[in-house]
Design a protein around this motif. Sequence first.
Motif, PDB file in Angstrom:
ATOM      1  N   VAL A   8      33.591  27.159  32.351  1.00 56.29           N
ATOM      2  CA  VAL A   8      33.210  28.554  32.122  1.00 56.29           C
ATOM      3  C   VAL A   8      33.508  29.390  33.362  1.00 56.29           C
ATOM      4  O   VAL A   8      33.993  30.514  33.258  1.00 56.29           O
ATOM      5  CB  VAL A   8      31.722  28.661  31.705  1.00 56.29           C
ATOM      6  N   ALA A   9      33.239  28.832  34.537  1.00 54.22           N
ATOM      7  CA  ALA A   9      33.542  29.550  35.779  1.00 54.22           C
ATOM      8  C   ALA A   9      35.036  29.841  35.861  1.00 54.22           C
ATOM      9  O   ALA A   9      35.445  30.970  36.163  1.00 54.22           O
ATOM     10  CB  ALA A   9      33.082  28.729  36.980  1.00 54.22           C
ATOM     11  N   GLU A  10      35.850  28.839  35.576  1.00 62.63           N
ATOM     12  CA  GLU A  10      37.301  29.012  35.649  1.00 62.63           C
ATOM     13  C   GLU A  10      37.789  30.044  34.633  1.00 62.63           C
ATOM     14  O   GLU A  10      38.566  30.926  34.960  1.00 62.63           O
ATOM     15  CB  GLU A  10      37.992  27.670  35.394  1.00 62.63           C
ATOM     16  N   ARG A  11      37.301  29.966  33.429  1.00 62.03           N
ATOM     17  CA  ARG A  11      37.777  30.863  32.363  1.00 62.03           C
ATOM     18  C   ARG A  11      37.217  32.272  32.479  1.00 62.03           C
ATOM     19  O   ARG A  11      37.881  33.230  32.089  1.00 62.03           O
ATOM     20  CB  ARG A  11      37.456  30.262  30.994  1.00 62.03           C
ATOM     21  N   SER A  12      36.016  32.403  33.009  1.00 61.08           N
ATOM     22  CA  SER A  12      35.401  33.737  33.103  1.00 61.08           C
ATOM     23  C   SER A  12      35.736  34.457  34.399  1.00 61.08           C
ATOM     24  O   SER A  12      35.581  35.673  34.492  1.00 61.08           O
ATOM     25  CB  SER A  12      33.877  33.618  32.979  1.00 61.08           C
ATOM     26  N   LEU A  14      33.991  33.982  37.012  1.00 60.80           N
ATOM     27  CA  LEU A  14      32.723  34.016  37.746  1.00 60.80           C
ATOM     28  C   LEU A  14      32.534  32.689  38.460  1.00 60.80           C
ATOM     29  O   LEU A  14      33.003  31.648  37.996  1.00 60.80           O
ATOM     30  CB  LEU A  14      31.553  34.253  36.781  1.00 60.80           C
ATOM     31  N   SER A  15      31.828  32.733  39.566  1.00 56.93           N
ATOM     32  CA  SER A  15      31.547  31.492  40.280  1.00 56.93           C
ATOM     33  C   SER A  15      30.432  30.719  39.566  1.00 56.93           C
ATOM     34  O   SER A  15      29.675  31.289  38.773  1.00 56.93           O
ATOM     35  CB  SER A  15      31.119  31.798  41.713  1.00 56.93           C
ATOM     36  N   VAL A  16      30.338  29.442  39.865  1.00 57.81           N
ATOM     37  CA  VAL A  16      29.248  28.615  39.337  1.00 57.81           C
ATOM     38  C   VAL A  16      27.920  29.219  39.775  1.00 57.81           C
ATOM     39  O   VAL A  16      26.967  29.298  38.984  1.00 57.81           O
ATOM     40  CB  VAL A  16      29.404  27.150  39.817  1.00 57.81           C
ATOM     41  N   HIS A  17      27.851  29.668  41.012  1.00 57.88           N
ATOM     42  CA  HIS A  17      26.638  30.310  41.534  1.00 57.88           C
ATOM     43  C   HIS A  17      26.275  31.538  40.693  1.00 57.88           C
ATOM     44  O   HIS A  17      25.114  31.736  40.339  1.00 57.88           O
ATOM     45  CB  HIS A  17      26.840  30.691  42.996  1.00 57.88           C
ATOM     46  N   ALA A  18      27.275  32.380  40.367  1.00 59.66           N
ATOM     47  CA  ALA A  18      27.027  33.576  39.568  1.00 59.66           C
ATOM     48  C   ALA A  18      26.540  33.207  38.171  1.00 59.66           C
ATOM     49  O   ALA A  18      25.630  33.851  37.639  1.00 59.66           O
ATOM     50  CB  ALA A  18      28.285  34.429  39.476  1.00 59.66           C
ATOM     51  N   LEU A  19      27.098  32.163  37.582  1.00 61.08           N
ATOM     52  CA  LEU A  19      26.657  31.725  36.252  1.00 61.08           C
ATOM     53  C   LEU A  19      25.203  31.265  36.283  1.00 61.08           C
ATOM     54  O   LEU A  19      24.424  31.593  35.382  1.00 61.08           O
ATOM     55  CB  LEU A  19      27.566  30.616  35.725  1.00 61.08           C
ATOM     56  N   ARG A  20      24.843  30.544  37.309  1.00 67.26           N
ATOM     57  CA  ARG A  20      23.441  30.114  37.440  1.00 67.26           C
ATOM     58  C   ARG A  20      22.526  31.326  37.623  1.00 67.26           C
ATOM     59  O   ARG A  20      21.434  31.376  37.074  1.00 67.26           O
ATOM     60  CB  ARG A  20      23.295  29.146  38.603  1.00 67.26           C
ATOM     61  N   PHE A  21      22.987  32.296  38.398  1.00 63.48           N
ATOM     62  CA  PHE A  21      22.217  33.532  38.596  1.00 63.48           C
ATOM     63  C   PHE A  21      22.027  34.252  37.269  1.00 63.48           C
ATOM     64  O   PHE A  21      20.918  34.675  36.933  1.00 63.48           O
ATOM     65  CB  PHE A  21      22.933  34.437  39.608  1.00 63.48           C
ATOM     66  N   TYR A  22      23.097  34.397  36.501  1.00 62.63           N
ATOM     67  CA  TYR A  22      23.009  35.071  35.201  1.00 62.63           C
ATOM     68  C   TYR A  22      21.996  34.356  34.306  1.00 62.63           C
ATOM     69  O   TYR A  22      21.216  34.996  33.603  1.00 62.63           O
ATOM     70  CB  TYR A  22      24.382  35.107  34.520  1.00 62.63           C
ATOM     71  N   GLU A  23      22.012  33.040  34.350  1.00 64.19           N
ATOM     72  CA  GLU A  23      21.056  32.277  33.530  1.00 64.19           C
ATOM     73  C   GLU A  23      19.626  32.515  34.001  1.00 64.19           C
ATOM     74  O   GLU A  23      18.739  32.794  33.197  1.00 64.19           O
ATOM     75  CB  GLU A  23      21.393  30.787  33.583  1.00 64.19           C
ATOM     76  N   ARG A  24      19.393  32.419  35.315  1.00 65.11           N
ATOM     77  CA  ARG A  24      18.040  32.645  35.871  1.00 65.11           C
ATOM     78  C   ARG A  24      17.517  34.032  35.530  1.00 65.11           C
ATOM     79  O   ARG A  24      16.329  34.215  35.282  1.00 65.11           O
ATOM     80  CB  ARG A  24      18.055  32.496  37.396  1.00 65.11           C
ATOM     81  N   GLU A  25      18.415  35.016  35.553  1.00 63.82           N
ATOM     82  CA  GLU A  25      18.029  36.408  35.297  1.00 63.82           C
ATOM     83  C   GLU A  25      17.922  36.728  33.809  1.00 63.82           C
ATOM     84  O   GLU A  25      17.606  37.856  33.448  1.00 63.82           O
ATOM     85  CB  GLU A  25      19.039  37.360  35.963  1.00 63.82           C
ATOM     86  N   GLY A  26      18.196  35.747  32.960  1.00 60.71           N
ATOM     87  CA  GLY A  26      18.091  35.966  31.520  1.00 60.71           C
ATOM     88  C   GLY A  26      19.185  36.854  30.972  1.00 60.71           C
ATOM     89  O   GLY A  26      18.950  37.621  30.041  1.00 60.71           O
ATOM     90  N   LEU A  27      20.373  36.760  31.528  1.00 62.75           N
ATOM     91  CA  LEU A  27      21.464  37.644  31.136  1.00 62.75           C
ATOM     92  C   LEU A  27      22.401  37.059  30.082  1.00 62.75           C
ATOM     93  O   LEU A  27      23.399  37.685  29.746  1.00 62.75           O
ATOM     94  CB  LEU A  27      22.261  38.073  32.373  1.00 62.75           C
ATOM     95  N   PHE A  28      22.080  35.879  29.576  1.00 60.47           N
ATOM     96  CA  PHE A  28      22.872  35.336  28.476  1.00 60.47           C
ATOM     97  C   PHE A  28      22.236  35.775  27.168  1.00 60.47           C
ATOM     98  O   PHE A  28      21.013  35.811  27.038  1.00 60.47           O
ATOM     99  CB  PHE A  28      22.927  33.800  28.535  1.00 60.47           C
ATOM    100  N   ALA A  29      23.060  36.080  26.187  1.00 62.81           N
ATOM    101  CA  ALA A  29      22.535  36.502  24.888  1.00 62.81           C
ATOM    102  C   ALA A  29      21.785  35.362  24.212  1.00 62.81           C
ATOM    103  O   ALA A  29      20.794  35.590  23.526  1.00 62.81           O
ATOM    104  CB  ALA A  29      23.675  36.996  24.008  1.00 62.81           C
ATOM    105  N   ASN A  30      22.247  34.137  24.438  1.00 60.03           N
ATOM    106  CA  ASN A  30      21.572  32.950  23.904  1.00 60.03           C
ATOM    107  C   ASN A  30      21.207  32.038  25.067  1.00 60.03           C
ATOM    108  O   ASN A  30      21.939  31.973  26.056  1.00 60.03           O
ATOM    109  CB  ASN A  30      22.495  32.200  22.937  1.00 60.03           C
ATOM    110  N   PRO A  31      20.093  31.320  24.942  1.00 60.29           N
ATOM    111  CA  PRO A  31      19.731  30.398  26.026  1.00 60.29           C
ATOM    112  C   PRO A  31      20.835  29.366  26.255  1.00 60.29           C
ATOM    113  O   PRO A  31      21.481  28.916  25.311  1.00 60.29           O
ATOM    114  CB  PRO A  31      18.461  29.715  25.514  1.00 60.29           C
ATOM    115  N   VAL A  32      21.048  29.021  27.520  1.00 62.46           N
ATOM    116  CA  VAL A  32      22.048  28.015  27.851  1.00 62.46           C
ATOM    117  C   VAL A  32      21.449  26.649  27.519  1.00 62.46           C
ATOM    118  O   VAL A  32      20.357  26.313  27.963  1.00 62.46           O
ATOM    119  CB  VAL A  32      22.442  28.089  29.346  1.00 62.46           C
ATOM    120  N   ARG A  33      22.193  25.916  26.704  1.00 64.31           N
ATOM    121  CA  ARG A  33      21.734  24.584  26.290  1.00 64.31           C
ATOM    122  C   ARG A  33      21.985  23.576  27.409  1.00 64.31           C
ATOM    123  O   ARG A  33      22.919  23.735  28.200  1.00 64.31           O
ATOM    124  CB  ARG A  33      22.499  24.181  25.023  1.00 64.31           C
TER     125      ARG A  33
END
Length: 150
Positions: A8-12, A14-33
């Motif tokens: 996802v980091a490669e395709r988007s 975004l860095s892995v760190h940014a993806l984790r941040f987005y998840e922590r901040e509740g910025l995904f439309a669906n919860p990350v499984r």
Amino acid sequence: MDLSIGEVAERSGLSVHALRFYEREGLFANPVRRLSNGRRVYHEEDLEWLAICTKLRSSGMSLAMIRQYIDLVRHGPGNEPGRLELLRRHVAQVEAQIRGLQETLHVMRGKVRLYEEHVIRGEADRLWNPSHRDAAGADTGDVCRPPEGT
């Protein structure tokens, strides 16, 4: 198709760190499984949402406003007028930013033309300098004077 955080980091972009941040901040439309080993699992829909979310962020939308939008999306159909109003407010903010940037660009292009003309003519020493005064003490370098009070 399941995707790893690295994919996802490669395709988007975004860095892995940014993806984790987005998840922590509740910025995904669906919860990350997560798998039983704790690894995150993403889907194509997550990539589509990330593309939208990163555009909202790059346009200056606050995290709080993105969360508000996501909450509306998560609640499903029936709140489209609320989503529309939120997006209209943000569009108005972006348009105001664009107008401000266009004004700034206009001023900067004028400055570039001014300096180009003076450099080409060999008159760069006539550009505004607080120490440029004539014999009577009058400022002679007013072609590039900053606004009063700055």
